[in-house]
Design a protein around this motif. Sequence first.
Motif, PDB file in Angstrom:
ATOM      1  N   PRO A  70     -71.495 -48.099  78.624  1.00  8.67           N
ATOM      2  CA  PRO A  70     -70.472 -49.044  79.081  1.00  8.67           C
ATOM      3  C   PRO A  70     -69.068 -48.486  78.923  1.00  8.67           C
ATOM      4  O   PRO A  70     -68.849 -47.509  78.193  1.00  8.67           O
ATOM      5  CB  PRO A  70     -70.682 -50.247  78.160  1.00  8.67           C
ATOM      6  N   LEU A  71     -68.116 -49.101  79.586  1.00  7.10           N
ATOM      7  CA  LEU A  71     -66.706 -48.820  79.352  1.00  7.10           C
ATOM      8  C   LEU A  71     -66.212 -49.825  78.325  1.00  7.10           C
ATOM      9  O   LEU A  71     -66.143 -51.028  78.600  1.00  7.10           O
ATOM     10  CB  LEU A  71     -65.900 -48.936  80.646  1.00  7.10           C
ATOM     11  N   ILE A  72     -65.891 -49.348  77.138  1.00  8.82           N
ATOM     12  CA  ILE A  72     -65.464 -50.230  76.058  1.00  8.82           C
ATOM     13  C   ILE A  72     -63.973 -50.511  76.211  1.00  8.82           C
ATOM     14  O   ILE A  72     -63.139 -49.624  76.045  1.00  8.82           O
ATOM     15  CB  ILE A  72     -65.769 -49.595  74.689  1.00  8.82           C
ATOM     16  N   LEU A  73     -63.647 -51.747  76.564  1.00  9.03           N
ATOM     17  CA  LEU A  73     -62.257 -52.130  76.742  1.00  9.03           C
ATOM     18  C   LEU A  73     -61.564 -52.348  75.408  1.00  9.03           C
ATOM     19  O   LEU A  73     -60.411 -51.946  75.218  1.00  9.03           O
ATOM     20  CB  LEU A  73     -62.171 -53.399  77.583  1.00  9.03           C
ATOM     21  N   PHE A  74     -62.265 -52.978  74.469  1.00 10.23           N
ATOM     22  CA  PHE A  74     -61.690 -53.242  73.160  1.00 10.23           C
ATOM     23  C   PHE A  74     -62.804 -53.253  72.123  1.00 10.23           C
ATOM     24  O   PHE A  74     -63.931 -53.674  72.395  1.00 10.23           O
ATOM     25  CB  PHE A  74     -60.962 -54.592  73.133  1.00 10.23           C
ATOM     26  N   ALA A  75     -62.464 -52.768  70.944  1.00  6.45           N
ATOM     27  CA  ALA A  75     -63.385 -52.804  69.808  1.00  6.45           C
ATOM     28  C   ALA A  75     -62.603 -52.399  68.570  1.00  6.45           C
ATOM     29  O   ALA A  75     -61.446 -51.947  68.653  1.00  6.45           O
ATOM     30  CB  ALA A  75     -64.574 -51.859  70.021  1.00  6.45           C
ATOM     31  N   VAL A  76     -63.231 -52.565  67.414  1.00  6.96           N
ATOM     32  CA  VAL A  76     -62.679 -52.066  66.159  1.00  6.96           C
ATOM     33  C   VAL A  76     -63.695 -51.089  65.596  1.00  6.96           C
ATOM     34  O   VAL A  76     -64.676 -51.491  64.959  1.00  6.96           O
ATOM     35  CB  VAL A  76     -62.413 -53.208  65.158  1.00  6.96           C
ATOM     36  N   PRO A  77     -63.516 -49.787  65.844  1.00  4.06           N
ATOM     37  CA  PRO A  77     -64.501 -48.807  65.364  1.00  4.06           C
ATOM     38  C   PRO A  77     -64.581 -48.774  63.838  1.00  4.06           C
ATOM     39  O   PRO A  77     -63.559 -48.810  63.147  1.00  4.06           O
ATOM     40  CB  PRO A  77     -63.970 -47.483  65.921  1.00  4.06           C
ATOM     41  N   ASP A  78     -65.791 -48.703  63.340  1.00  2.00           N
ATOM     42  CA  ASP A  78     -66.045 -48.630  61.901  1.00  2.00           C
ATOM     43  C   ASP A  78     -66.785 -47.328  61.630  1.00  2.00           C
ATOM     44  O   ASP A  78     -67.988 -47.221  61.853  1.00  2.00           O
ATOM     45  CB  ASP A  78     -66.886 -49.829  61.456  1.00  2.00           C
ATOM     46  N   ALA A  79     -66.059 -46.308  61.133  1.00  2.00           N
ATOM     47  CA  ALA A  79     -66.651 -44.993  60.918  1.00  2.00           C
ATOM     48  C   ALA A  79     -67.685 -45.017  59.799  1.00  2.00           C
ATOM     49  O   ALA A  79     -68.679 -44.284  59.852  1.00  2.00           O
ATOM     50  CB  ALA A  79     -65.559 -43.970  60.610  1.00  2.00           C
ATOM     51  N   ALA A  80     -67.459 -45.846  58.797  1.00  2.00           N
ATOM     52  CA  ALA A  80     -68.403 -45.898  57.683  1.00  2.00           C
ATOM     53  C   ALA A  80     -69.752 -46.447  58.126  1.00  2.00           C
ATOM     54  O   ALA A  80     -70.807 -45.938  57.732  1.00  2.00           O
ATOM     55  CB  ALA A  80     -67.821 -46.751  56.555  1.00  2.00           C
ATOM     56  N   GLU A  81     -69.720 -47.485  58.957  1.00  2.00           N
ATOM     57  CA  GLU A  81     -70.962 -48.106  59.439  1.00  2.00           C
ATOM     58  C   GLU A  81     -71.466 -47.476  60.735  1.00  2.00           C
ATOM     59  O   GLU A  81     -72.556 -47.820  61.200  1.00  2.00           O
ATOM     60  CB  GLU A  81     -70.744 -49.602  59.649  1.00  2.00           C
ATOM     61  N   GLU A  82     -70.638 -46.610  61.346  1.00  2.00           N
ATOM     62  CA  GLU A  82     -70.984 -45.956  62.610  1.00  2.00           C
ATOM     63  C   GLU A  82     -71.312 -46.976  63.702  1.00  2.00           C
ATOM     64  O   GLU A  82     -72.319 -46.884  64.397  1.00  2.00           O
ATOM     65  CB  GLU A  82     -72.155 -44.984  62.420  1.00  2.00           C
ATOM     66  N   ARG A  83     -70.413 -47.924  63.862  1.00  2.00           N
ATOM     67  CA  ARG A  83     -70.591 -48.941  64.899  1.00  2.00           C
ATOM     68  C   ARG A  83     -69.229 -49.535  65.238  1.00  2.00           C
ATOM     69  O   ARG A  83     -68.225 -49.263  64.558  1.00  2.00           O
ATOM     70  CB  ARG A  83     -71.527 -50.046  64.417  1.00  2.00           C
ATOM     71  N   ASN A  84     -69.207 -50.350  66.287  1.00  2.00           N
ATOM     72  CA  ASN A  84     -67.988 -51.039  66.706  1.00  2.00           C
ATOM     73  C   ASN A  84     -68.116 -52.530  66.431  1.00  2.00           C
ATOM     74  O   ASN A  84     -69.154 -53.134  66.710  1.00  2.00           O
ATOM     75  CB  ASN A  84     -67.729 -50.833  68.204  1.00  2.00           C
ATOM     76  N   ALA A  85     -67.060 -53.105  65.915  1.00  2.00           N
ATOM     77  CA  ALA A  85     -66.994 -54.551  65.738  1.00  2.00           C
ATOM     78  C   ALA A  85     -66.143 -55.152  66.858  1.00  2.00           C
ATOM     79  O   ALA A  85     -65.237 -54.501  67.388  1.00  2.00           O
ATOM     80  CB  ALA A  85     -66.396 -54.891  64.378  1.00  2.00           C
ATOM     81  N   TYR A  86     -66.469 -56.384  67.218  1.00  2.00           N
ATOM     82  CA  TYR A  86     -65.717 -57.133  68.238  1.00  2.00           C
ATOM     83  C   TYR A  86     -65.644 -56.372  69.569  1.00  2.00           C
ATOM     84  O   TYR A  86     -64.601 -56.308  70.210  1.00  2.00           O
ATOM     85  CB  TYR A  86     -64.300 -57.443  67.752  1.00  2.00           C
ATOM     86  N   GLU A  87     -66.751 -55.810  69.971  1.00  2.00           N
ATOM     87  CA  GLU A  87     -66.750 -54.958  71.163  1.00  2.00           C
ATOM     88  C   GLU A  87     -66.725 -55.791  72.437  1.00  2.00           C
ATOM     89  O   GLU A  87     -67.475 -56.755  72.593  1.00  2.00           O
ATOM     90  CB  GLU A  87     -67.991 -54.058  71.156  1.00  2.00           C
ATOM     91  N   LEU A  88     -65.840 -55.403  73.347  1.00  2.00           N
ATOM     92  CA  LEU A  88     -65.753 -55.983  74.686  1.00  2.00           C
ATOM     93  C   LEU A  88     -65.915 -54.845  75.680  1.00  2.00           C
ATOM     94  O   LEU A  88     -65.071 -53.940  75.725  1.00  2.00           O
ATOM     95  CB  LEU A  88     -64.408 -56.686  74.889  1.00  2.00           C
ATOM     96  N   ALA A  89     -66.988 -54.857  76.461  1.00  2.00           N
ATOM     97  CA  ALA A  89     -67.308 -53.703  77.309  1.00  2.00           C
ATOM     98  C   ALA A  89     -67.833 -54.157  78.663  1.00  2.00           C
ATOM     99  O   ALA A  89     -68.318 -55.290  78.824  1.00  2.00           O
ATOM    100  CB  ALA A  89     -68.342 -52.816  76.616  1.00  2.00           C
ATOM    101  N   ILE A  90     -67.722 -53.247  79.628  1.00  2.00           N
ATOM    102  CA  ILE A  90     -68.264 -53.454  80.970  1.00  2.00           C
ATOM    103  C   ILE A  90     -69.470 -52.541  81.131  1.00  2.00           C
ATOM    104  O   ILE A  90     -69.327 -51.316  81.054  1.00  2.00           O
ATOM    105  CB  ILE A  90     -67.211 -53.141  82.050  1.00  2.00           C
ATOM    106  N   PRO A  91     -70.663 -53.085  81.339  1.00  2.00           N
ATOM    107  CA  PRO A  91     -71.882 -52.246  81.387  1.00  2.00           C
ATOM    108  C   PRO A  91     -71.811 -51.164  82.450  1.00  2.00           C
ATOM    109  O   PRO A  91     -71.316 -51.389  83.568  1.00  2.00           O
ATOM    110  CB  PRO A  91     -72.990 -53.260  81.692  1.00  2.00           C
ATOM    111  N   LYS A  92     -72.271 -49.977  82.085  1.00  2.00           N
ATOM    112  CA  LYS A  92     -72.471 -48.819  82.956  1.00  2.00           C
ATOM    113  C   LYS A  92     -71.192 -48.223  83.547  1.00  2.00           C
ATOM    114  O   LYS A  92     -71.235 -47.149  84.150  1.00  2.00           O
ATOM    115  CB  LYS A  92     -73.432 -49.154  84.099  1.00  2.00           C
ATOM    116  N   LEU A  93     -70.060 -48.880  83.370  1.00  2.00           N
ATOM    117  CA  LEU A  93     -68.833 -48.361  83.981  1.00  2.00           C
ATOM    118  C   LEU A  93     -68.375 -47.076  83.298  1.00  2.00           C
ATOM    119  O   LEU A  93     -67.768 -46.209  83.934  1.00  2.00           O
ATOM    120  CB  LEU A  93     -67.724 -49.413  83.917  1.00  2.00           C
ATOM    121  N   GLY A  94     -68.661 -46.920  81.997  1.00  2.00           N
ATOM    122  CA  GLY A  94     -68.296 -45.691  81.305  1.00  2.00           C
ATOM    123  C   GLY A  94     -68.982 -44.477  81.890  1.00  2.00           C
ATOM    124  O   GLY A  94     -68.354 -43.439  82.126  1.00  2.00           O
TER     125      GLY A  94
END
Length: 475
Positions: A266-290
């Motif tokens: 996806p194309l992630i428009l907004f998120a809060v990356p968490d390097a310790a957990e290796e994931r994104n919080a509050y992710e807002l994305a458009i599928p497959k556009l990335g």
Amino acid sequence: MELDALLLSRIQFAFVVSFHILFPAFTIGLASWLWMLEAMWLWTGRAIYRQLFRFWVKLFAVSFGMGVVSGIIMSYQFGTNWSRFSDIAGPVVGPLMQYEVLTAFFMEAAFLGIMLFGWSRVGNALHFVATSMVALGTVLSTFWIISTNSWMQTPVGFAMEDGRFVPVDWWQIVFNPSFPNRLAHMVLAAYLTTCFVVAGVSAWHIWKRKAPDHARLAFSMAMWFAAIVAPMQIVAGDLNGLTVLEHQPTKLAAIEGHWETRAGAPLILFAVPDAAEERNAYELAIPKLGSLILVHDPNGVVRGLKEWPREDRPPVLIPFFSFRIMVAIGFAMLFVGWMSLWLRRKGRLYDSRWFLLLCMALTPSGFIAVLTGWATAEVGRQPWVVYGHLRTADAVSPIPVESVATSLTAFFLAYMAIFGAGTYYMLRLIAGGPDLATPWEAPTPRATRADQRPKRPLSALDERPDSPESPEPAR
């Protein structure tokens, strides 16, 4: 986070280079803007172009001077804080930076005096040549600096001998894989930075009814430029992103906020990356556009950060958000440029108050875009100073943390005083507006060389009303 010499050296270099890049980003575009104004004056003979030149050349002189000072300070850090880098990569980086001094800086310095002070002492043709050489010198300086930095991003054309980079093919070094797209991206960024400064200042002058004819002309020219160049910059940025995908996949994964390798990313428009957990919080994305944007296939595979060990990954938070700020500003510039076409067609380009306010608000937008763009490029390159070959931790000087802390504090205080005063003076010049007290017309194309020169030397920036080149005063 421990404040060791490496971290403080990185903070100091980021602080100094961030201050420095603001001035070249302005003067590169401003030199070409001055070239255009003088060319239009010579072509049309209209005094309004020369009066605009006289106004903007003062800002150019101050900005150029502050850029030289900050550039000298920045270069000293290679020997003080980054001596290991200078020793290991010096055989490649040293000549490239020297070429910038010999070919670009010397050209600018040689012709700058004529451009600033020689208009009343040399003919119009020679003065225009001087302005052209200064404009060319700023672009040539960008050529060498971007080539140097791009080689550090995508190093080629070298061999390792006794732990040092040794040049093998200078053509490959200079024209390394990321250089062409990054050069176009930076030059267009500098031009758009100046464009929106001109637009914002002119909009303010229109708002205050200060030199309205001059302000409208400069504002109109800036809006035409924004409408044409802003979409070109977006295309250049996309091409640069494809180069990053090919040669710096970890940087791209950090920019896009991808942790997992997946098809149809996806194309992630907004998120809060968490390097310790290796994931994104509050992710807002458009599928497959990335995947569609990056590999031109909605089901294409995009690699995630988990493909690399933690010690080889860049910090994610800074490049993730700085990239989005830069892109948002780019599309805001595109909106302003294209909206100006609609307002121009409606005959409301100069009296639409909301649009003038928007242009004034976007006056510093180019500087912010340049800073966030460089933050994306440099932080995204970590943990490498020469990507894939020399780690930043292995390039720092073996100096105590107290020394770096002291120099960082001294730089901060000195920069606040010196560049704060310079910026304040530039704002005063802007507030004053173009000087309309001594208008005069250009010599006709058939004027002789003697007619084109005053009979007594005058100041290049403040001709007297009784100048032989001035029109006869009204009676």
